[in-house]
Design an enzyme around this catalytic site. Structure first.
Site, PDB file in Angstrom:
ATOM      1  N   ASP A 153       0.796  -1.235  -0.032  1.00 13.34           N
ATOM      2  CA  ASP A 153      -0.078   0.097   0.116  1.00 13.34           C
ATOM      3  C   ASP A 153       0.750   1.416  -0.103  1.00 13.34           C
ATOM      4  OD1 ASP A 153      -2.206   1.652   0.442  1.00 13.34           O
ATOM      5  OD2 ASP A 153      -3.288   0.276   1.064  1.00 13.34           O
ATOM      6  N   ASP A 157       3.607   2.481  -4.517  1.00 15.45           N
ATOM      7  CA  ASP A 157       2.579   3.392  -5.014  1.00 15.45           C
ATOM      8  C   ASP A 157       2.393   2.781  -6.398  1.00 15.45           C
ATOM      9  OD1 ASP A 157       1.191   5.373  -6.506  1.00 15.45           O
ATOM     10  OD2 ASP A 157       2.255   6.868  -5.762  1.00 15.45           O
ATOM     11  N   VAL A 158       1.388   2.245  -6.728  1.00 12.96           N
ATOM     12  CA  VAL A 158       0.842   1.649  -7.955  1.00 12.96           C
ATOM     13  C   VAL A 158       0.992   2.401  -9.284  1.00 12.96           C
ATOM     14  CG1 VAL A 158      -0.339  -0.307  -7.025  1.00 12.96           C
ATOM     15  CG2 VAL A 158      -1.507   1.598  -7.831  1.00 12.96           C
ATOM     16  N   ASN A 179      -5.423  -4.827  -6.484  1.00 14.46           N
ATOM     17  CA  ASN A 179      -6.765  -4.424  -5.952  1.00 14.46           C
ATOM     18  C   ASN A 179      -6.812  -2.750  -5.570  1.00 14.46           C
ATOM     19  OD1 ASN A 179      -9.069  -4.730  -3.699  1.00 14.46           O
ATOM     20  ND2 ASN A 179      -7.259  -3.885  -2.376  1.00 14.46           N
ATOM     21  N   TYR A 200     -14.560   6.115 -12.870  1.00 14.90           N
ATOM     22  CA  TYR A 200     -14.445   4.780 -12.366  1.00 14.90           C
ATOM     23  C   TYR A 200     -14.936   3.731 -13.219  1.00 14.90           C
ATOM     24  CZ  TYR A 200     -14.948   1.345  -8.421  1.00 14.90           C
ATOM     25  OH  TYR A 200     -14.771   0.160  -7.809  1.00 14.90           O
ATOM     26  N   LYS A 248     -12.865   0.522 -14.692  1.00 14.08           N
ATOM     27  CA  LYS A 248     -12.961  -0.861 -14.297  1.00 14.08           C
ATOM     28  C   LYS A 248     -13.490  -1.821 -15.595  1.00 14.08           C
ATOM     29  CE  LYS A 248     -12.316  -0.472  -9.995  1.00 14.08           C
ATOM     30  NZ  LYS A 248     -11.257  -1.246  -9.287  1.00 14.08           N
TER      31      LYS A 248
HETATM   32  N1  LIG Z   1     -16.133  -1.385  -1.452  1.00 16.31           N
HETATM   33  C1  LIG Z   1     -16.571  -1.768  -2.369  1.00 16.31           C
HETATM   34  O1  LIG Z   1     -18.092  -1.990  -2.095  1.00 16.31           O
HETATM   35  C2  LIG Z   1     -16.261  -1.854  -3.623  1.00 16.31           C
HETATM   36  C3  LIG Z   1     -17.129  -2.411  -4.833  1.00 16.31           C
HETATM   37  C4  LIG Z   1     -16.609  -2.575  -5.866  1.00 16.31           C
HETATM   38  C5  LIG Z   1     -15.183  -2.693  -6.166  1.00 16.31           C
HETATM   39  N2  LIG Z   1     -14.437  -2.210  -5.295  1.00 16.31           N
HETATM   40  C6  LIG Z   1     -12.987  -2.022  -5.528  1.00 16.31           C
HETATM   41  O2  LIG Z   1     -12.094  -2.677  -4.465  1.00 16.31           O
HETATM   42  C7  LIG Z   1     -10.822  -2.441  -4.386  1.00 16.31           C
HETATM   43  C8  LIG Z   1     -10.684  -1.872  -2.876  1.00 16.31           C
HETATM   44  O3  LIG Z   1     -11.358  -0.968  -2.556  1.00 16.31           O
HETATM   45  P1  LIG Z   1     -11.862  -0.711  -1.072  1.00 16.31           P
HETATM   46  O4  LIG Z   1     -13.390  -0.375  -1.064  1.00 16.31           O
HETATM   47  O5  LIG Z   1     -11.436  -1.857  -0.056  1.00 16.31           O
HETATM   48  O6  LIG Z   1     -11.231   0.595  -0.849  1.00 16.31           O
HETATM   49  P2  LIG Z   1     -10.431   1.291   0.101  1.00 16.31           P
HETATM   50  O7  LIG Z   1     -10.344   2.787  -0.202  1.00 16.31           O
HETATM   51  O8  LIG Z   1     -10.916   0.800   1.428  1.00 16.31           O
HETATM   52  O9  LIG Z   1      -8.940   0.842  -0.234  1.00 16.31           O
HETATM   53  C9  LIG Z   1      -8.181   0.918  -1.372  1.00 16.31           C
HETATM   54  C10 LIG Z   1      -6.657   0.906  -0.879  1.00 16.31           C
HETATM   55  O10 LIG Z   1      -5.728   1.324  -2.020  1.00 16.31           O
HETATM   56  C11 LIG Z   1      -4.912   2.066  -1.483  1.00 16.31           C
HETATM   57  N3  LIG Z   1      -4.472   2.817  -2.627  1.00 16.31           N
HETATM   58  C12 LIG Z   1      -4.919   4.057  -3.233  1.00 16.31           C
HETATM   59  N4  LIG Z   1      -4.114   4.659  -4.219  1.00 16.31           N
HETATM   60  C13 LIG Z   1      -2.969   3.985  -4.069  1.00 16.31           C
HETATM   61  C14 LIG Z   1      -2.013   3.872  -4.858  1.00 16.31           C
HETATM   62  N5  LIG Z   1      -1.661   4.724  -5.690  1.00 16.31           N
HETATM   63  N6  LIG Z   1      -0.914   2.732  -4.820  1.00 16.31           N
HETATM   64  C15 LIG Z   1      -1.123   1.764  -3.791  1.00 16.31           C
HETATM   65  N7  LIG Z   1      -2.436   1.912  -3.109  1.00 16.31           N
HETATM   66  C16 LIG Z   1      -3.247   2.790  -3.204  1.00 16.31           C
HETATM   67  C17 LIG Z   1      -5.499   2.836  -0.247  1.00 16.31           C
HETATM   68  O11 LIG Z   1      -4.517   3.406   0.465  1.00 16.31           O
HETATM   69  C18 LIG Z   1      -6.384   1.791   0.214  1.00 16.31           C
HETATM   70  O12 LIG Z   1      -5.612   1.047   1.309  1.00 16.31           O
HETATM   71  C19 LIG Z   1     -10.820  -1.202  -5.342  1.00 16.31           C
HETATM   72  O13 LIG Z   1     -10.292  -1.424  -6.500  1.00 16.31           O
HETATM   73  C20 LIG Z   1     -12.213  -0.699  -5.539  1.00 16.31           C
HETATM   74  O14 LIG Z   1     -12.499  -0.205  -6.928  1.00 16.31           O
HETATM   75  C21 LIG Z   1     -14.850  -1.922  -4.139  1.00 16.31           C
END
Ligand SMILES: NC(=O)c1ccc[n+]([C@@H]2O[C@H](COP(=O)([O-])OP(=O)(O)OC[C@H]3O[C@@H](n4cnc5c(N)ncnc54)[C@H](O)[C@@H]3O)[C@@H](O)[C@H]2O)c1
Length: 250
Positions: free
Chosen positions: A36, A64-65, A91, A156, A160
């Site tokens: 992360d 940082d991705v 992710n 977004y 996706k």
């Molecule tokens: N929460 C939902 O209901 C949901 C639904 C569909 C898809 N998603 C997808 O699931 C994944 C995780 O989402 P989440 O809800 O856990 O979000 P979240 O915000 O809780 O977690 C995302 C993580 O990514 C990290 N991050 C952000 N930018 C970054 C970067 N440049 N480099 C490295 N890390 C980075 C953040 O620090 C965070 O820890 C995402 O791809 C999101 O699009 C989530």
């Protein structure tokens, strides 16, 4: 256990779905590099502690991705620490919630750089290693917004859809070299963001689903673990909804 003796990485694993995936993979026997942003180190180390408390193996690596250098270094550090990169879960993701035309240039750059550039840089580094070795599995975390429009998150949604396209192409191109690439498409998952959101907002997300509750991060983790394992050895290029039946329609 599905992933006994395997090692790999999960990006964006300092919290939310990424943490749930990392914990599930470790419970299935994998050694996990929890990646992360540096500013999320505390959360990343908490994920590691949760895994170690259950007897699993994990380390935190800041990455940082949106940096191609850092995503390559992440792969190198996994191999250095655990001897191999058997799997990778891309992710890390962000969203900006606005009607399409309200987004600024900065909003567009942020969402495309993390979601699309980040997935590409990650997959490029992971695929090169896995293809040269002749084995490996990747899961990209997309969304139901990768398969259908979702109001007010247009950029977004575009990223996706792009991740699913990249997943399919990679599956086509690297299957003969022993690498499988799939995507998982969650809908409403219980993350800190949703927990803190107003009740009506959560209700509005769940209302179109057949299963009337939020999903748990570990339920996404279970689908990921299975897709990464040999139990899914004949499956590649799919986008699997983990959405409580959201896409079945009202
Ligand atoms: N929460 C939902 O209901 C949901 C639904 C569909 C898809 N998603 C997808 O699931 C994944 C995780 O989402 P989440 O809800 O856990 O979000 P979240 O915000 O809780 O977690 C995302 C993580 O990514 C990290 N991050 C952000 N930018 C970054 C970067 N440049 N480099 C490295 N890390 C980075 C953040 O620090 C965070 O820890 C995402 O791809 C999101 O699009 C989530």
């Amino acid at each position: 256990m599905l992933l006994e003796g395997r090692a790999g990485l999960v990006t964006g694993a300092a919290g939310g779905i990424g943490r749930g995936i990392a914990i599930t993979l470790a419970e299935e026997g994998a050694a996990v590099v929890v990646a992360d942003l540096e500013r999320s180190r505390e959360g990343g180390e908490e994920t590691v502690a949760k895994i170690e408390a259950k007897g699993g193996r994990a380390i935190f690596v800041a990455c940082d991705v949106t940096s191609s250098q850092e995503t390559q270094s992440l792969v190198d550090q996994c191999i250095e620490k655990y001897g191999e990169l058997d799997f990778a879960v891309n992710n890390a993701g962000v969203a900006v919630v606005k009607p399409l035309a309200e987004n600024s240039d900065e909003d567009y750059r942020l969402v495309t750089s993390v979601n699309l550039d980040g997935t590409f840089y990650g997959m490029r580094a992971q695929l090169k290693h896995m293809a040269s070795r002749g084995t490996g599995a990747i899961v990209n975390i997309a969304s139901v917004a990768g398969l259908a429009a979702v109001r007010n998150i247009g950029i977004y949604t575009a990223t996706k859809h792009g991740i699913i396209g990249m997943t399919k192409n990679a599956a086509m191109e690297y299957g003969a070299q022993g690498v499988r690439i799939n995507a998982v498409c969650p809908n409403a998952i219980r993350t800190p963001l949703l927990e803190g959101a107003p009740e009506e907002f959560r209700e509005s997300l769940i209302a179109p689903q057949a299963i009337k509750r939020l999903g748990e991060p570990e339920e996404v983790g279970d689908a990921v673990a299975w897709l990464l394992s040999d139990k899914a050895a004949y499956i590649t290029g799919v986008a699997l909804p983990v959405d409580g039946g959201y896409l079945t329609g009202p």
